[in-house]
Design a protein around this motif. Structure first.
Motif, PDB file in Angstrom:
ATOM      1  N   ALA A 197       0.841  -1.200   0.000  1.00  0.00           N
ATOM      2  CA  ALA A 197       0.000   0.000   0.000  1.00  0.00           C
ATOM      3  C   ALA A 197       0.876   1.251   0.000  1.00  0.00           C
ATOM      4  O   ALA A 197       1.801   1.377   0.810  1.00  0.00           O
ATOM      5  N   LEU A 198       0.562   2.175  -0.889  1.00  0.00           N
ATOM      6  CA  LEU A 198       1.284   3.442  -0.973  1.00  0.00           C
ATOM      7  C   LEU A 198       0.506   4.591  -0.353  1.00  0.00           C
ATOM      8  O   LEU A 198       1.012   5.714  -0.281  1.00  0.00           O
ATOM      9  N   ASN A 199      -0.747   4.322   0.052  1.00  0.00           N
ATOM     10  CA  ASN A 199      -1.526   5.324   0.776  1.00  0.00           C
ATOM     11  C   ASN A 199      -2.472   4.609   1.731  1.00  0.00           C
ATOM     12  O   ASN A 199      -2.635   3.377   1.677  1.00  0.00           O
ATOM     13  N   ASN A 200      -3.096   5.339   2.605  1.00  0.00           N
ATOM     14  CA  ASN A 200      -3.933   4.726   3.632  1.00  0.00           C
ATOM     15  C   ASN A 200      -5.158   4.042   3.061  1.00  0.00           C
ATOM     16  O   ASN A 200      -5.663   3.066   3.631  1.00  0.00           O
ATOM     17  N   MET A 201      -5.681   4.527   1.965  1.00  0.00           N
ATOM     18  CA  MET A 201      -6.887   3.961   1.373  1.00  0.00           C
ATOM     19  C   MET A 201      -6.593   2.687   0.581  1.00  0.00           C
ATOM     20  O   MET A 201      -7.522   1.953   0.231  1.00  0.00           O
ATOM     21  N   GLY A 202      -5.337   2.419   0.277  1.00  0.00           N
ATOM     22  CA  GLY A 202      -4.994   1.226  -0.490  1.00  0.00           C
ATOM     23  C   GLY A 202      -5.296   1.322  -1.962  1.00  0.00           C
ATOM     24  O   GLY A 202      -5.263   0.310  -2.674  1.00  0.00           O
ATOM     25  N   GLU A 203      -5.582   2.537  -2.455  1.00  0.00           N
ATOM     26  CA  GLU A 203      -5.873   2.697  -3.883  1.00  0.00           C
ATOM     27  C   GLU A 203      -4.607   2.606  -4.723  1.00  0.00           C
ATOM     28  O   GLU A 203      -4.653   2.180  -5.873  1.00  0.00           O
ATOM     29  N   HIS A 204      -3.495   3.037  -4.157  1.00  0.00           N
ATOM     30  CA  HIS A 204      -2.211   3.017  -4.854  1.00  0.00           C
ATOM     31  C   HIS A 204      -1.381   1.881  -4.258  1.00  0.00           C
ATOM     32  O   HIS A 204      -1.083   1.884  -3.054  1.00  0.00           O
ATOM     33  N   THR A 205      -0.999   0.925  -5.088  1.00  0.00           N
ATOM     34  CA  THR A 205      -0.232  -0.217  -4.604  1.00  0.00           C
ATOM     35  C   THR A 205       0.979  -0.462  -5.497  1.00  0.00           C
ATOM     36  O   THR A 205       1.026  -0.012  -6.644  1.00  0.00           O
ATOM     37  N   LEU A 206       1.918  -1.236  -4.947  1.00  0.00           N
ATOM     38  CA  LEU A 206       3.148  -1.556  -5.659  1.00  0.00           C
ATOM     39  C   LEU A 206       3.412  -3.049  -5.524  1.00  0.00           C
ATOM     40  O   LEU A 206       3.237  -3.631  -4.450  1.00  0.00           O
ATOM     41  N   ASP A 207       3.808  -3.687  -6.635  1.00  0.00           N
ATOM     42  CA  ASP A 207       4.245  -5.083  -6.643  1.00  0.00           C
ATOM     43  C   ASP A 207       5.720  -5.114  -7.052  1.00  0.00           C
ATOM     44  O   ASP A 207       6.125  -4.412  -7.991  1.00  0.00           O
TER      45      ASP A 207
END
Length: 798
Positions: A745-755
């Motif tokens: 997770a890249l933000n608290n809402m989990g909308e932006h993610t990284l693999d």
């Protein structure tokens, strides 16, 4: 909002099922169930741990996601359809690093996909022994390839990046009474992701050995609400890939072989009116600018007549992959593909006795060009080089009436296909710096029309456990082929020699020139090409019945017929060989199978047994006169086999699968100049045994991310590159692995993610032959890629 595909495979939750269903397990599954009982007990005892380590292929209630088909008449489980099939979903494709049909070769039972000799973009596709081993445009493929329901007319250029794949479906056995083009061996459906109503985006960057760099990206735009009833969706996807070749060229042409220099994109749009009408348009394009594959001598079996050439071939001859190989004319292996497709669906909720009806139209145009300038002799001497340029266009139109009633689902369809192509193929043989080349030009206009229908009936009684299916297809195909060939050496000696040219001749066998001048000394441009035209018709059919043993186990039986059109040898060496067409090939297929979801949804098991009887089999035979592959109706043959697909969830985030196929092939007759060679001939690219297996483990990490590690292995037995047993491909296995941290997770809402993923292919660095060709004086082969590895970083917004 999404519109359904034809046929479309999706995933649904199969749900937890009671242990009382175990009584319905077929006997063929006993060995697999025995291995899984302990794991099932462990899974029940550790339910909480399982829920905290769910893998991509496991649902929230600890059952494997079940593959379903949404075909002509709605969504139904794949286990409820009487066809042997394999489906690769998006997670499986990602773990395999699969972006084209070559990447799934061997991972589906009895499926082999290899590049034809000289390049990495043309395909020989084999399902159950049915294969076309040449990319010659005058040949029809034994296995049909579809992109979003649109047929890909030829195997030339068939190994391309499909861009934004959602899944790949492999259907074994004759197809055709439900949709598309006539096929004899099976079909591969490439299904791309379609636009929906949510804003999302993904960017993937890759770096690896051999200076590999790759980029993939897509953006799905949100609904554009034109009116209360009218909405518009769109999706854009792009990719690029660059890499140096694994084998260096010490000759005076390119620096290396089979590098990667590819890019492309696709645009998908869809206009929806209420829930009744959908109009979708797609555009896809791929460009490939790379060097040819290395063609390495592996055995010298004769002499060229030139001591210097024989010595040069001997110096490079090896049965192991070389890292450096000389070549004087290995320049280009280029490809360009552009496709347009328009699809319209209109739904009528209740049409009386006709049931719920969908009217569908799929209109498509595709253009392909290939440019190849390469050298087949494996030396730095000017022995054999050629240019092979193809210009291919196709148009297809399909109309369907799809209906669903309480007891009957049916389809009635009409199909039209036309392709128009030209091939420019000059060849230089033993020139040693000279420029006297053999002319080899060919072209054609091919037409196919078909009408078809199929109905599935579920009769009352027996709890509606029986489904009876019947299908019928009428196909008419016409080939209008033109051929001009001039063997510059033979023509200079005697223009009347049958091998001197394929061209218009007078009654005495002398070539007729356009200028009216004598044939002696006439250039190829002054000769008149031959033209042949003929049509073939065939009625094919299918009968199937399916019985639901329990809610989790089905059995089916299927009888079907298949047909490959006749045609003309586009690379024929003489007038007689060109003017004599080869006849259609026919097959009768018998198949029985079971499909099961077992152990409360923790295990899936599919089995199939088949028998194929071929008549007038179109055998590919190497003609040394033109150094090409021609077709002869040489054989009657049978193939038979067993296919098993098993997948299970062991608990604690562990998934595993095993696929196995056994293939028996035998010629009843193989005529070669009046001699029956059935006992010495074989089927090309048809190993008797092939196995693929894999294990994956997943666990949740703090912060909502997930650790996933997977490994896959595929093995295939000995096989031959052609029917004459000229070059054997020894048994080999390939081991791949991937480890990833996903959904960081890249933000608290989990909308932006990284693999972040590390991957490796052919980790044991196996040395294996992919394809080859026998020139009489020497055998040549192309080897598979050595070990490769890399890092993927993927950003997602959703």
């Amino acid at each position: 909002m999404q519109y359904s595909e034809l046929p479309q495979f999706t995933l649904i939750n199969s749900g937890a099922r009671s242990l009382s269903r175990y009584a319905a397990i077929p006997s063929s599954a006993v060995v697999f169930i025995a291995l899984s009982i302990a794991a099932n007990a462990n899974a029940n005892a550790n339910a909480n741990a399982q829920e905290n380590s769910a893998s991509p292929e496991q649902t929230a209630n600890n059952s494997i996601e079940e593959v379903v088909v949404t075909g002509h008449w709605g969504e139904e489980a794949l286990k409820d359809t009487p066809v042997s099939a394999s489906v690769f979903n998006q997670d499986q494709l990602r773990h395999l690093k699969a972006t084209n049909i070559r990447d799934i070769s061997g991972f589906a039972p009895n499926l082999q996909v290899v590049p034809t000799i000289g390049g990495s973009v043309n395909a020989a596709i084999n399902i159950r022994g049915a294969v076309t081993t040449t990319n010659n445009l005058s040949r029809d493929a034994a296995v049909s390839l579809y992109l979003d329901g649109v047929p890909i007319g030829k195997t030339s250029g068939a190994i391309f990046d499909a861009i934004d794949l959602e899944r790949v479906e492999v259907l074994r056995g004759p197809q055709g009474t439900r949709y598309g083009r006539n096929t004899i061996g099976g079909a591969i459906n490439l299904v791309t992701r379609k636009p929906d109503d949510e804003l999302s985006a993904s960017i993937e960057a890759t770096a690896g050995n051999q200076q590999l760099t790759a980029f993939r990206g897509n953006v799905n735009l949100p609904d554009w609400q034109w009116t209360d009833d009218l909405t518009f969706n769109s999706r854009i996807s792009v990719f690029s890939r660059h890499r140096e070749g694994f084998i260096s060229n010490s000759g005076p042409s390119s620096q290396d072989y089979d590098n990667r220099n590819q890019w492309g994109g696709r645009v998908d749009t869809a206009l929806h009116w209420q829930d009744t009408f959908t109009l979708a348009y797609s555009l896809d394009h791929v460009t490939v600018r790379q060097t040819p594959t290395a063609i390495q001598p592996i055995s010298r079996t004769g002499t060229t007549g030139f001591a210097e050439v024989d010595a040069a071939i001997d110096a490079q001859t090896s049965r192991q992959r070389k890292r450096i190989l000389p070549n004087d004319s290995s320049f280009d292996s280029n490809l360009s593909i552009t496709g347009h497709a328009i699809r319209a669906d209109y739904q009528i909720a209740d049409a009386g006795v006709l049931g719920d009806v969908t009217l569908r139209s799929i209109t498509a145009y595709r253009a392909l060009t290939t440019e190849s300038a390469t050298d087949f002799d494996g030396t730095s001497l000017d022995v054999f080089r050629f240019i092979l340029d193809n210009d291919f266009d196709q148009f297809s139109q399909e109309l369907q009436w799809l209906g669903e009633t309480d007891q009957v689902n049916y389809v009635v369809g009409a199909f039209f296909y036309r392709d128009d192509w030209q091939t420019f193929n000059p060849r230089w043989q033993f020139q040693f710096g000279g420029d006297d080349f053999d002319t080899d030009d060919r072209s054609a206009i091919d037409d196919a029309i078909a009408i078809y229908s199929q109905a599935d009936w579920t009769p009352d009684g027996l709890d509606q456990r029986w489904v009876l299916s019947a299908g019928l297809r009428f196909t008419r195909e016409e080939k209008n082929v033109t051929r001009l060939r001039q063997d510059v050496s033979a023509y200079a000696q005697n223009p009347a020699d049958p091998n001197a040219c394929v061209c218009l001749r007078d009654n005495n066998g002398n070539p007729i020139t356009r200028s009216g001048q004598p044939a002696a000394g006439a250039p190829a441009s002054d000769l008149i090409a031959l033209n042949e035209k003929r049509s073939w018709e065939e009625l094919t059919w299918q009968l199937a019945m399916q019985y639901t043993i329990t809610d989790s186990t089905n059995a089916y039986a299927r009888i079907s017929t298949g047909f490959t059109s006749g045609g003309f040898n586009g690379v024929a060496a003489t007038n007689q060989a060109f003017e004599t067409p080869f006849d259609p090939e026919n097959v009768m297929t018998y198949e029985i199978g079971t499909k099961s979801s077992l152990m409360g949804g923790l295990m899936q098991l599919d089995t199939a047994v088949f028998y194929n009887n071929f008549t007038n089999l179109q055998a590919s035979v190497i003609d040394p006169t033109v150094l090409g592959i021609i077709v002869e109706n040489a054989a009657d043959a049978t193939t038979a086999g067993v296919e098993v697909q098993w997948r299970t969830f062991f608990g604690n985030g562990i998934n595993a699968y095993v696929n196995y196929a056994y293939l028996f092939t035998q010629y009843g007759r193989f005529d070669n100049n009046g001699i029956n060679e059935a006992n010495t001939r074989t089927f090309a690219y048809s190993p008797k045994n092939n196995v693929s297996s894999g294990v994956s483990y997943s666990a949740n990490l703090p912060g909502g991310s997930q650790f996933v590690i997977s490994t896959d292995y595929r093995w295939q037995g000995d096989q031959w590159i052609d029917s004459s047993r000229s070059i054997q491909i020894d048994a080999y296995g390939l081991w791949n692995a991937r480890a990833a941290i996903q959904d960081i997770a890249l933000n608290n809402m989990g909308e932006h993610t990284l693999d972040i993923a590390l991957w490796g292919a052919n980790l044991a660095n196996a040395d294996y032959i992919v394809t080859g060709i026998d020139f009489g004086f020497a055998e040549y082969a192309t080897f598979g890629e050595p070990v490769s590895f890399g890092l993927d970083i993927t950003y997602q917004y959703r």
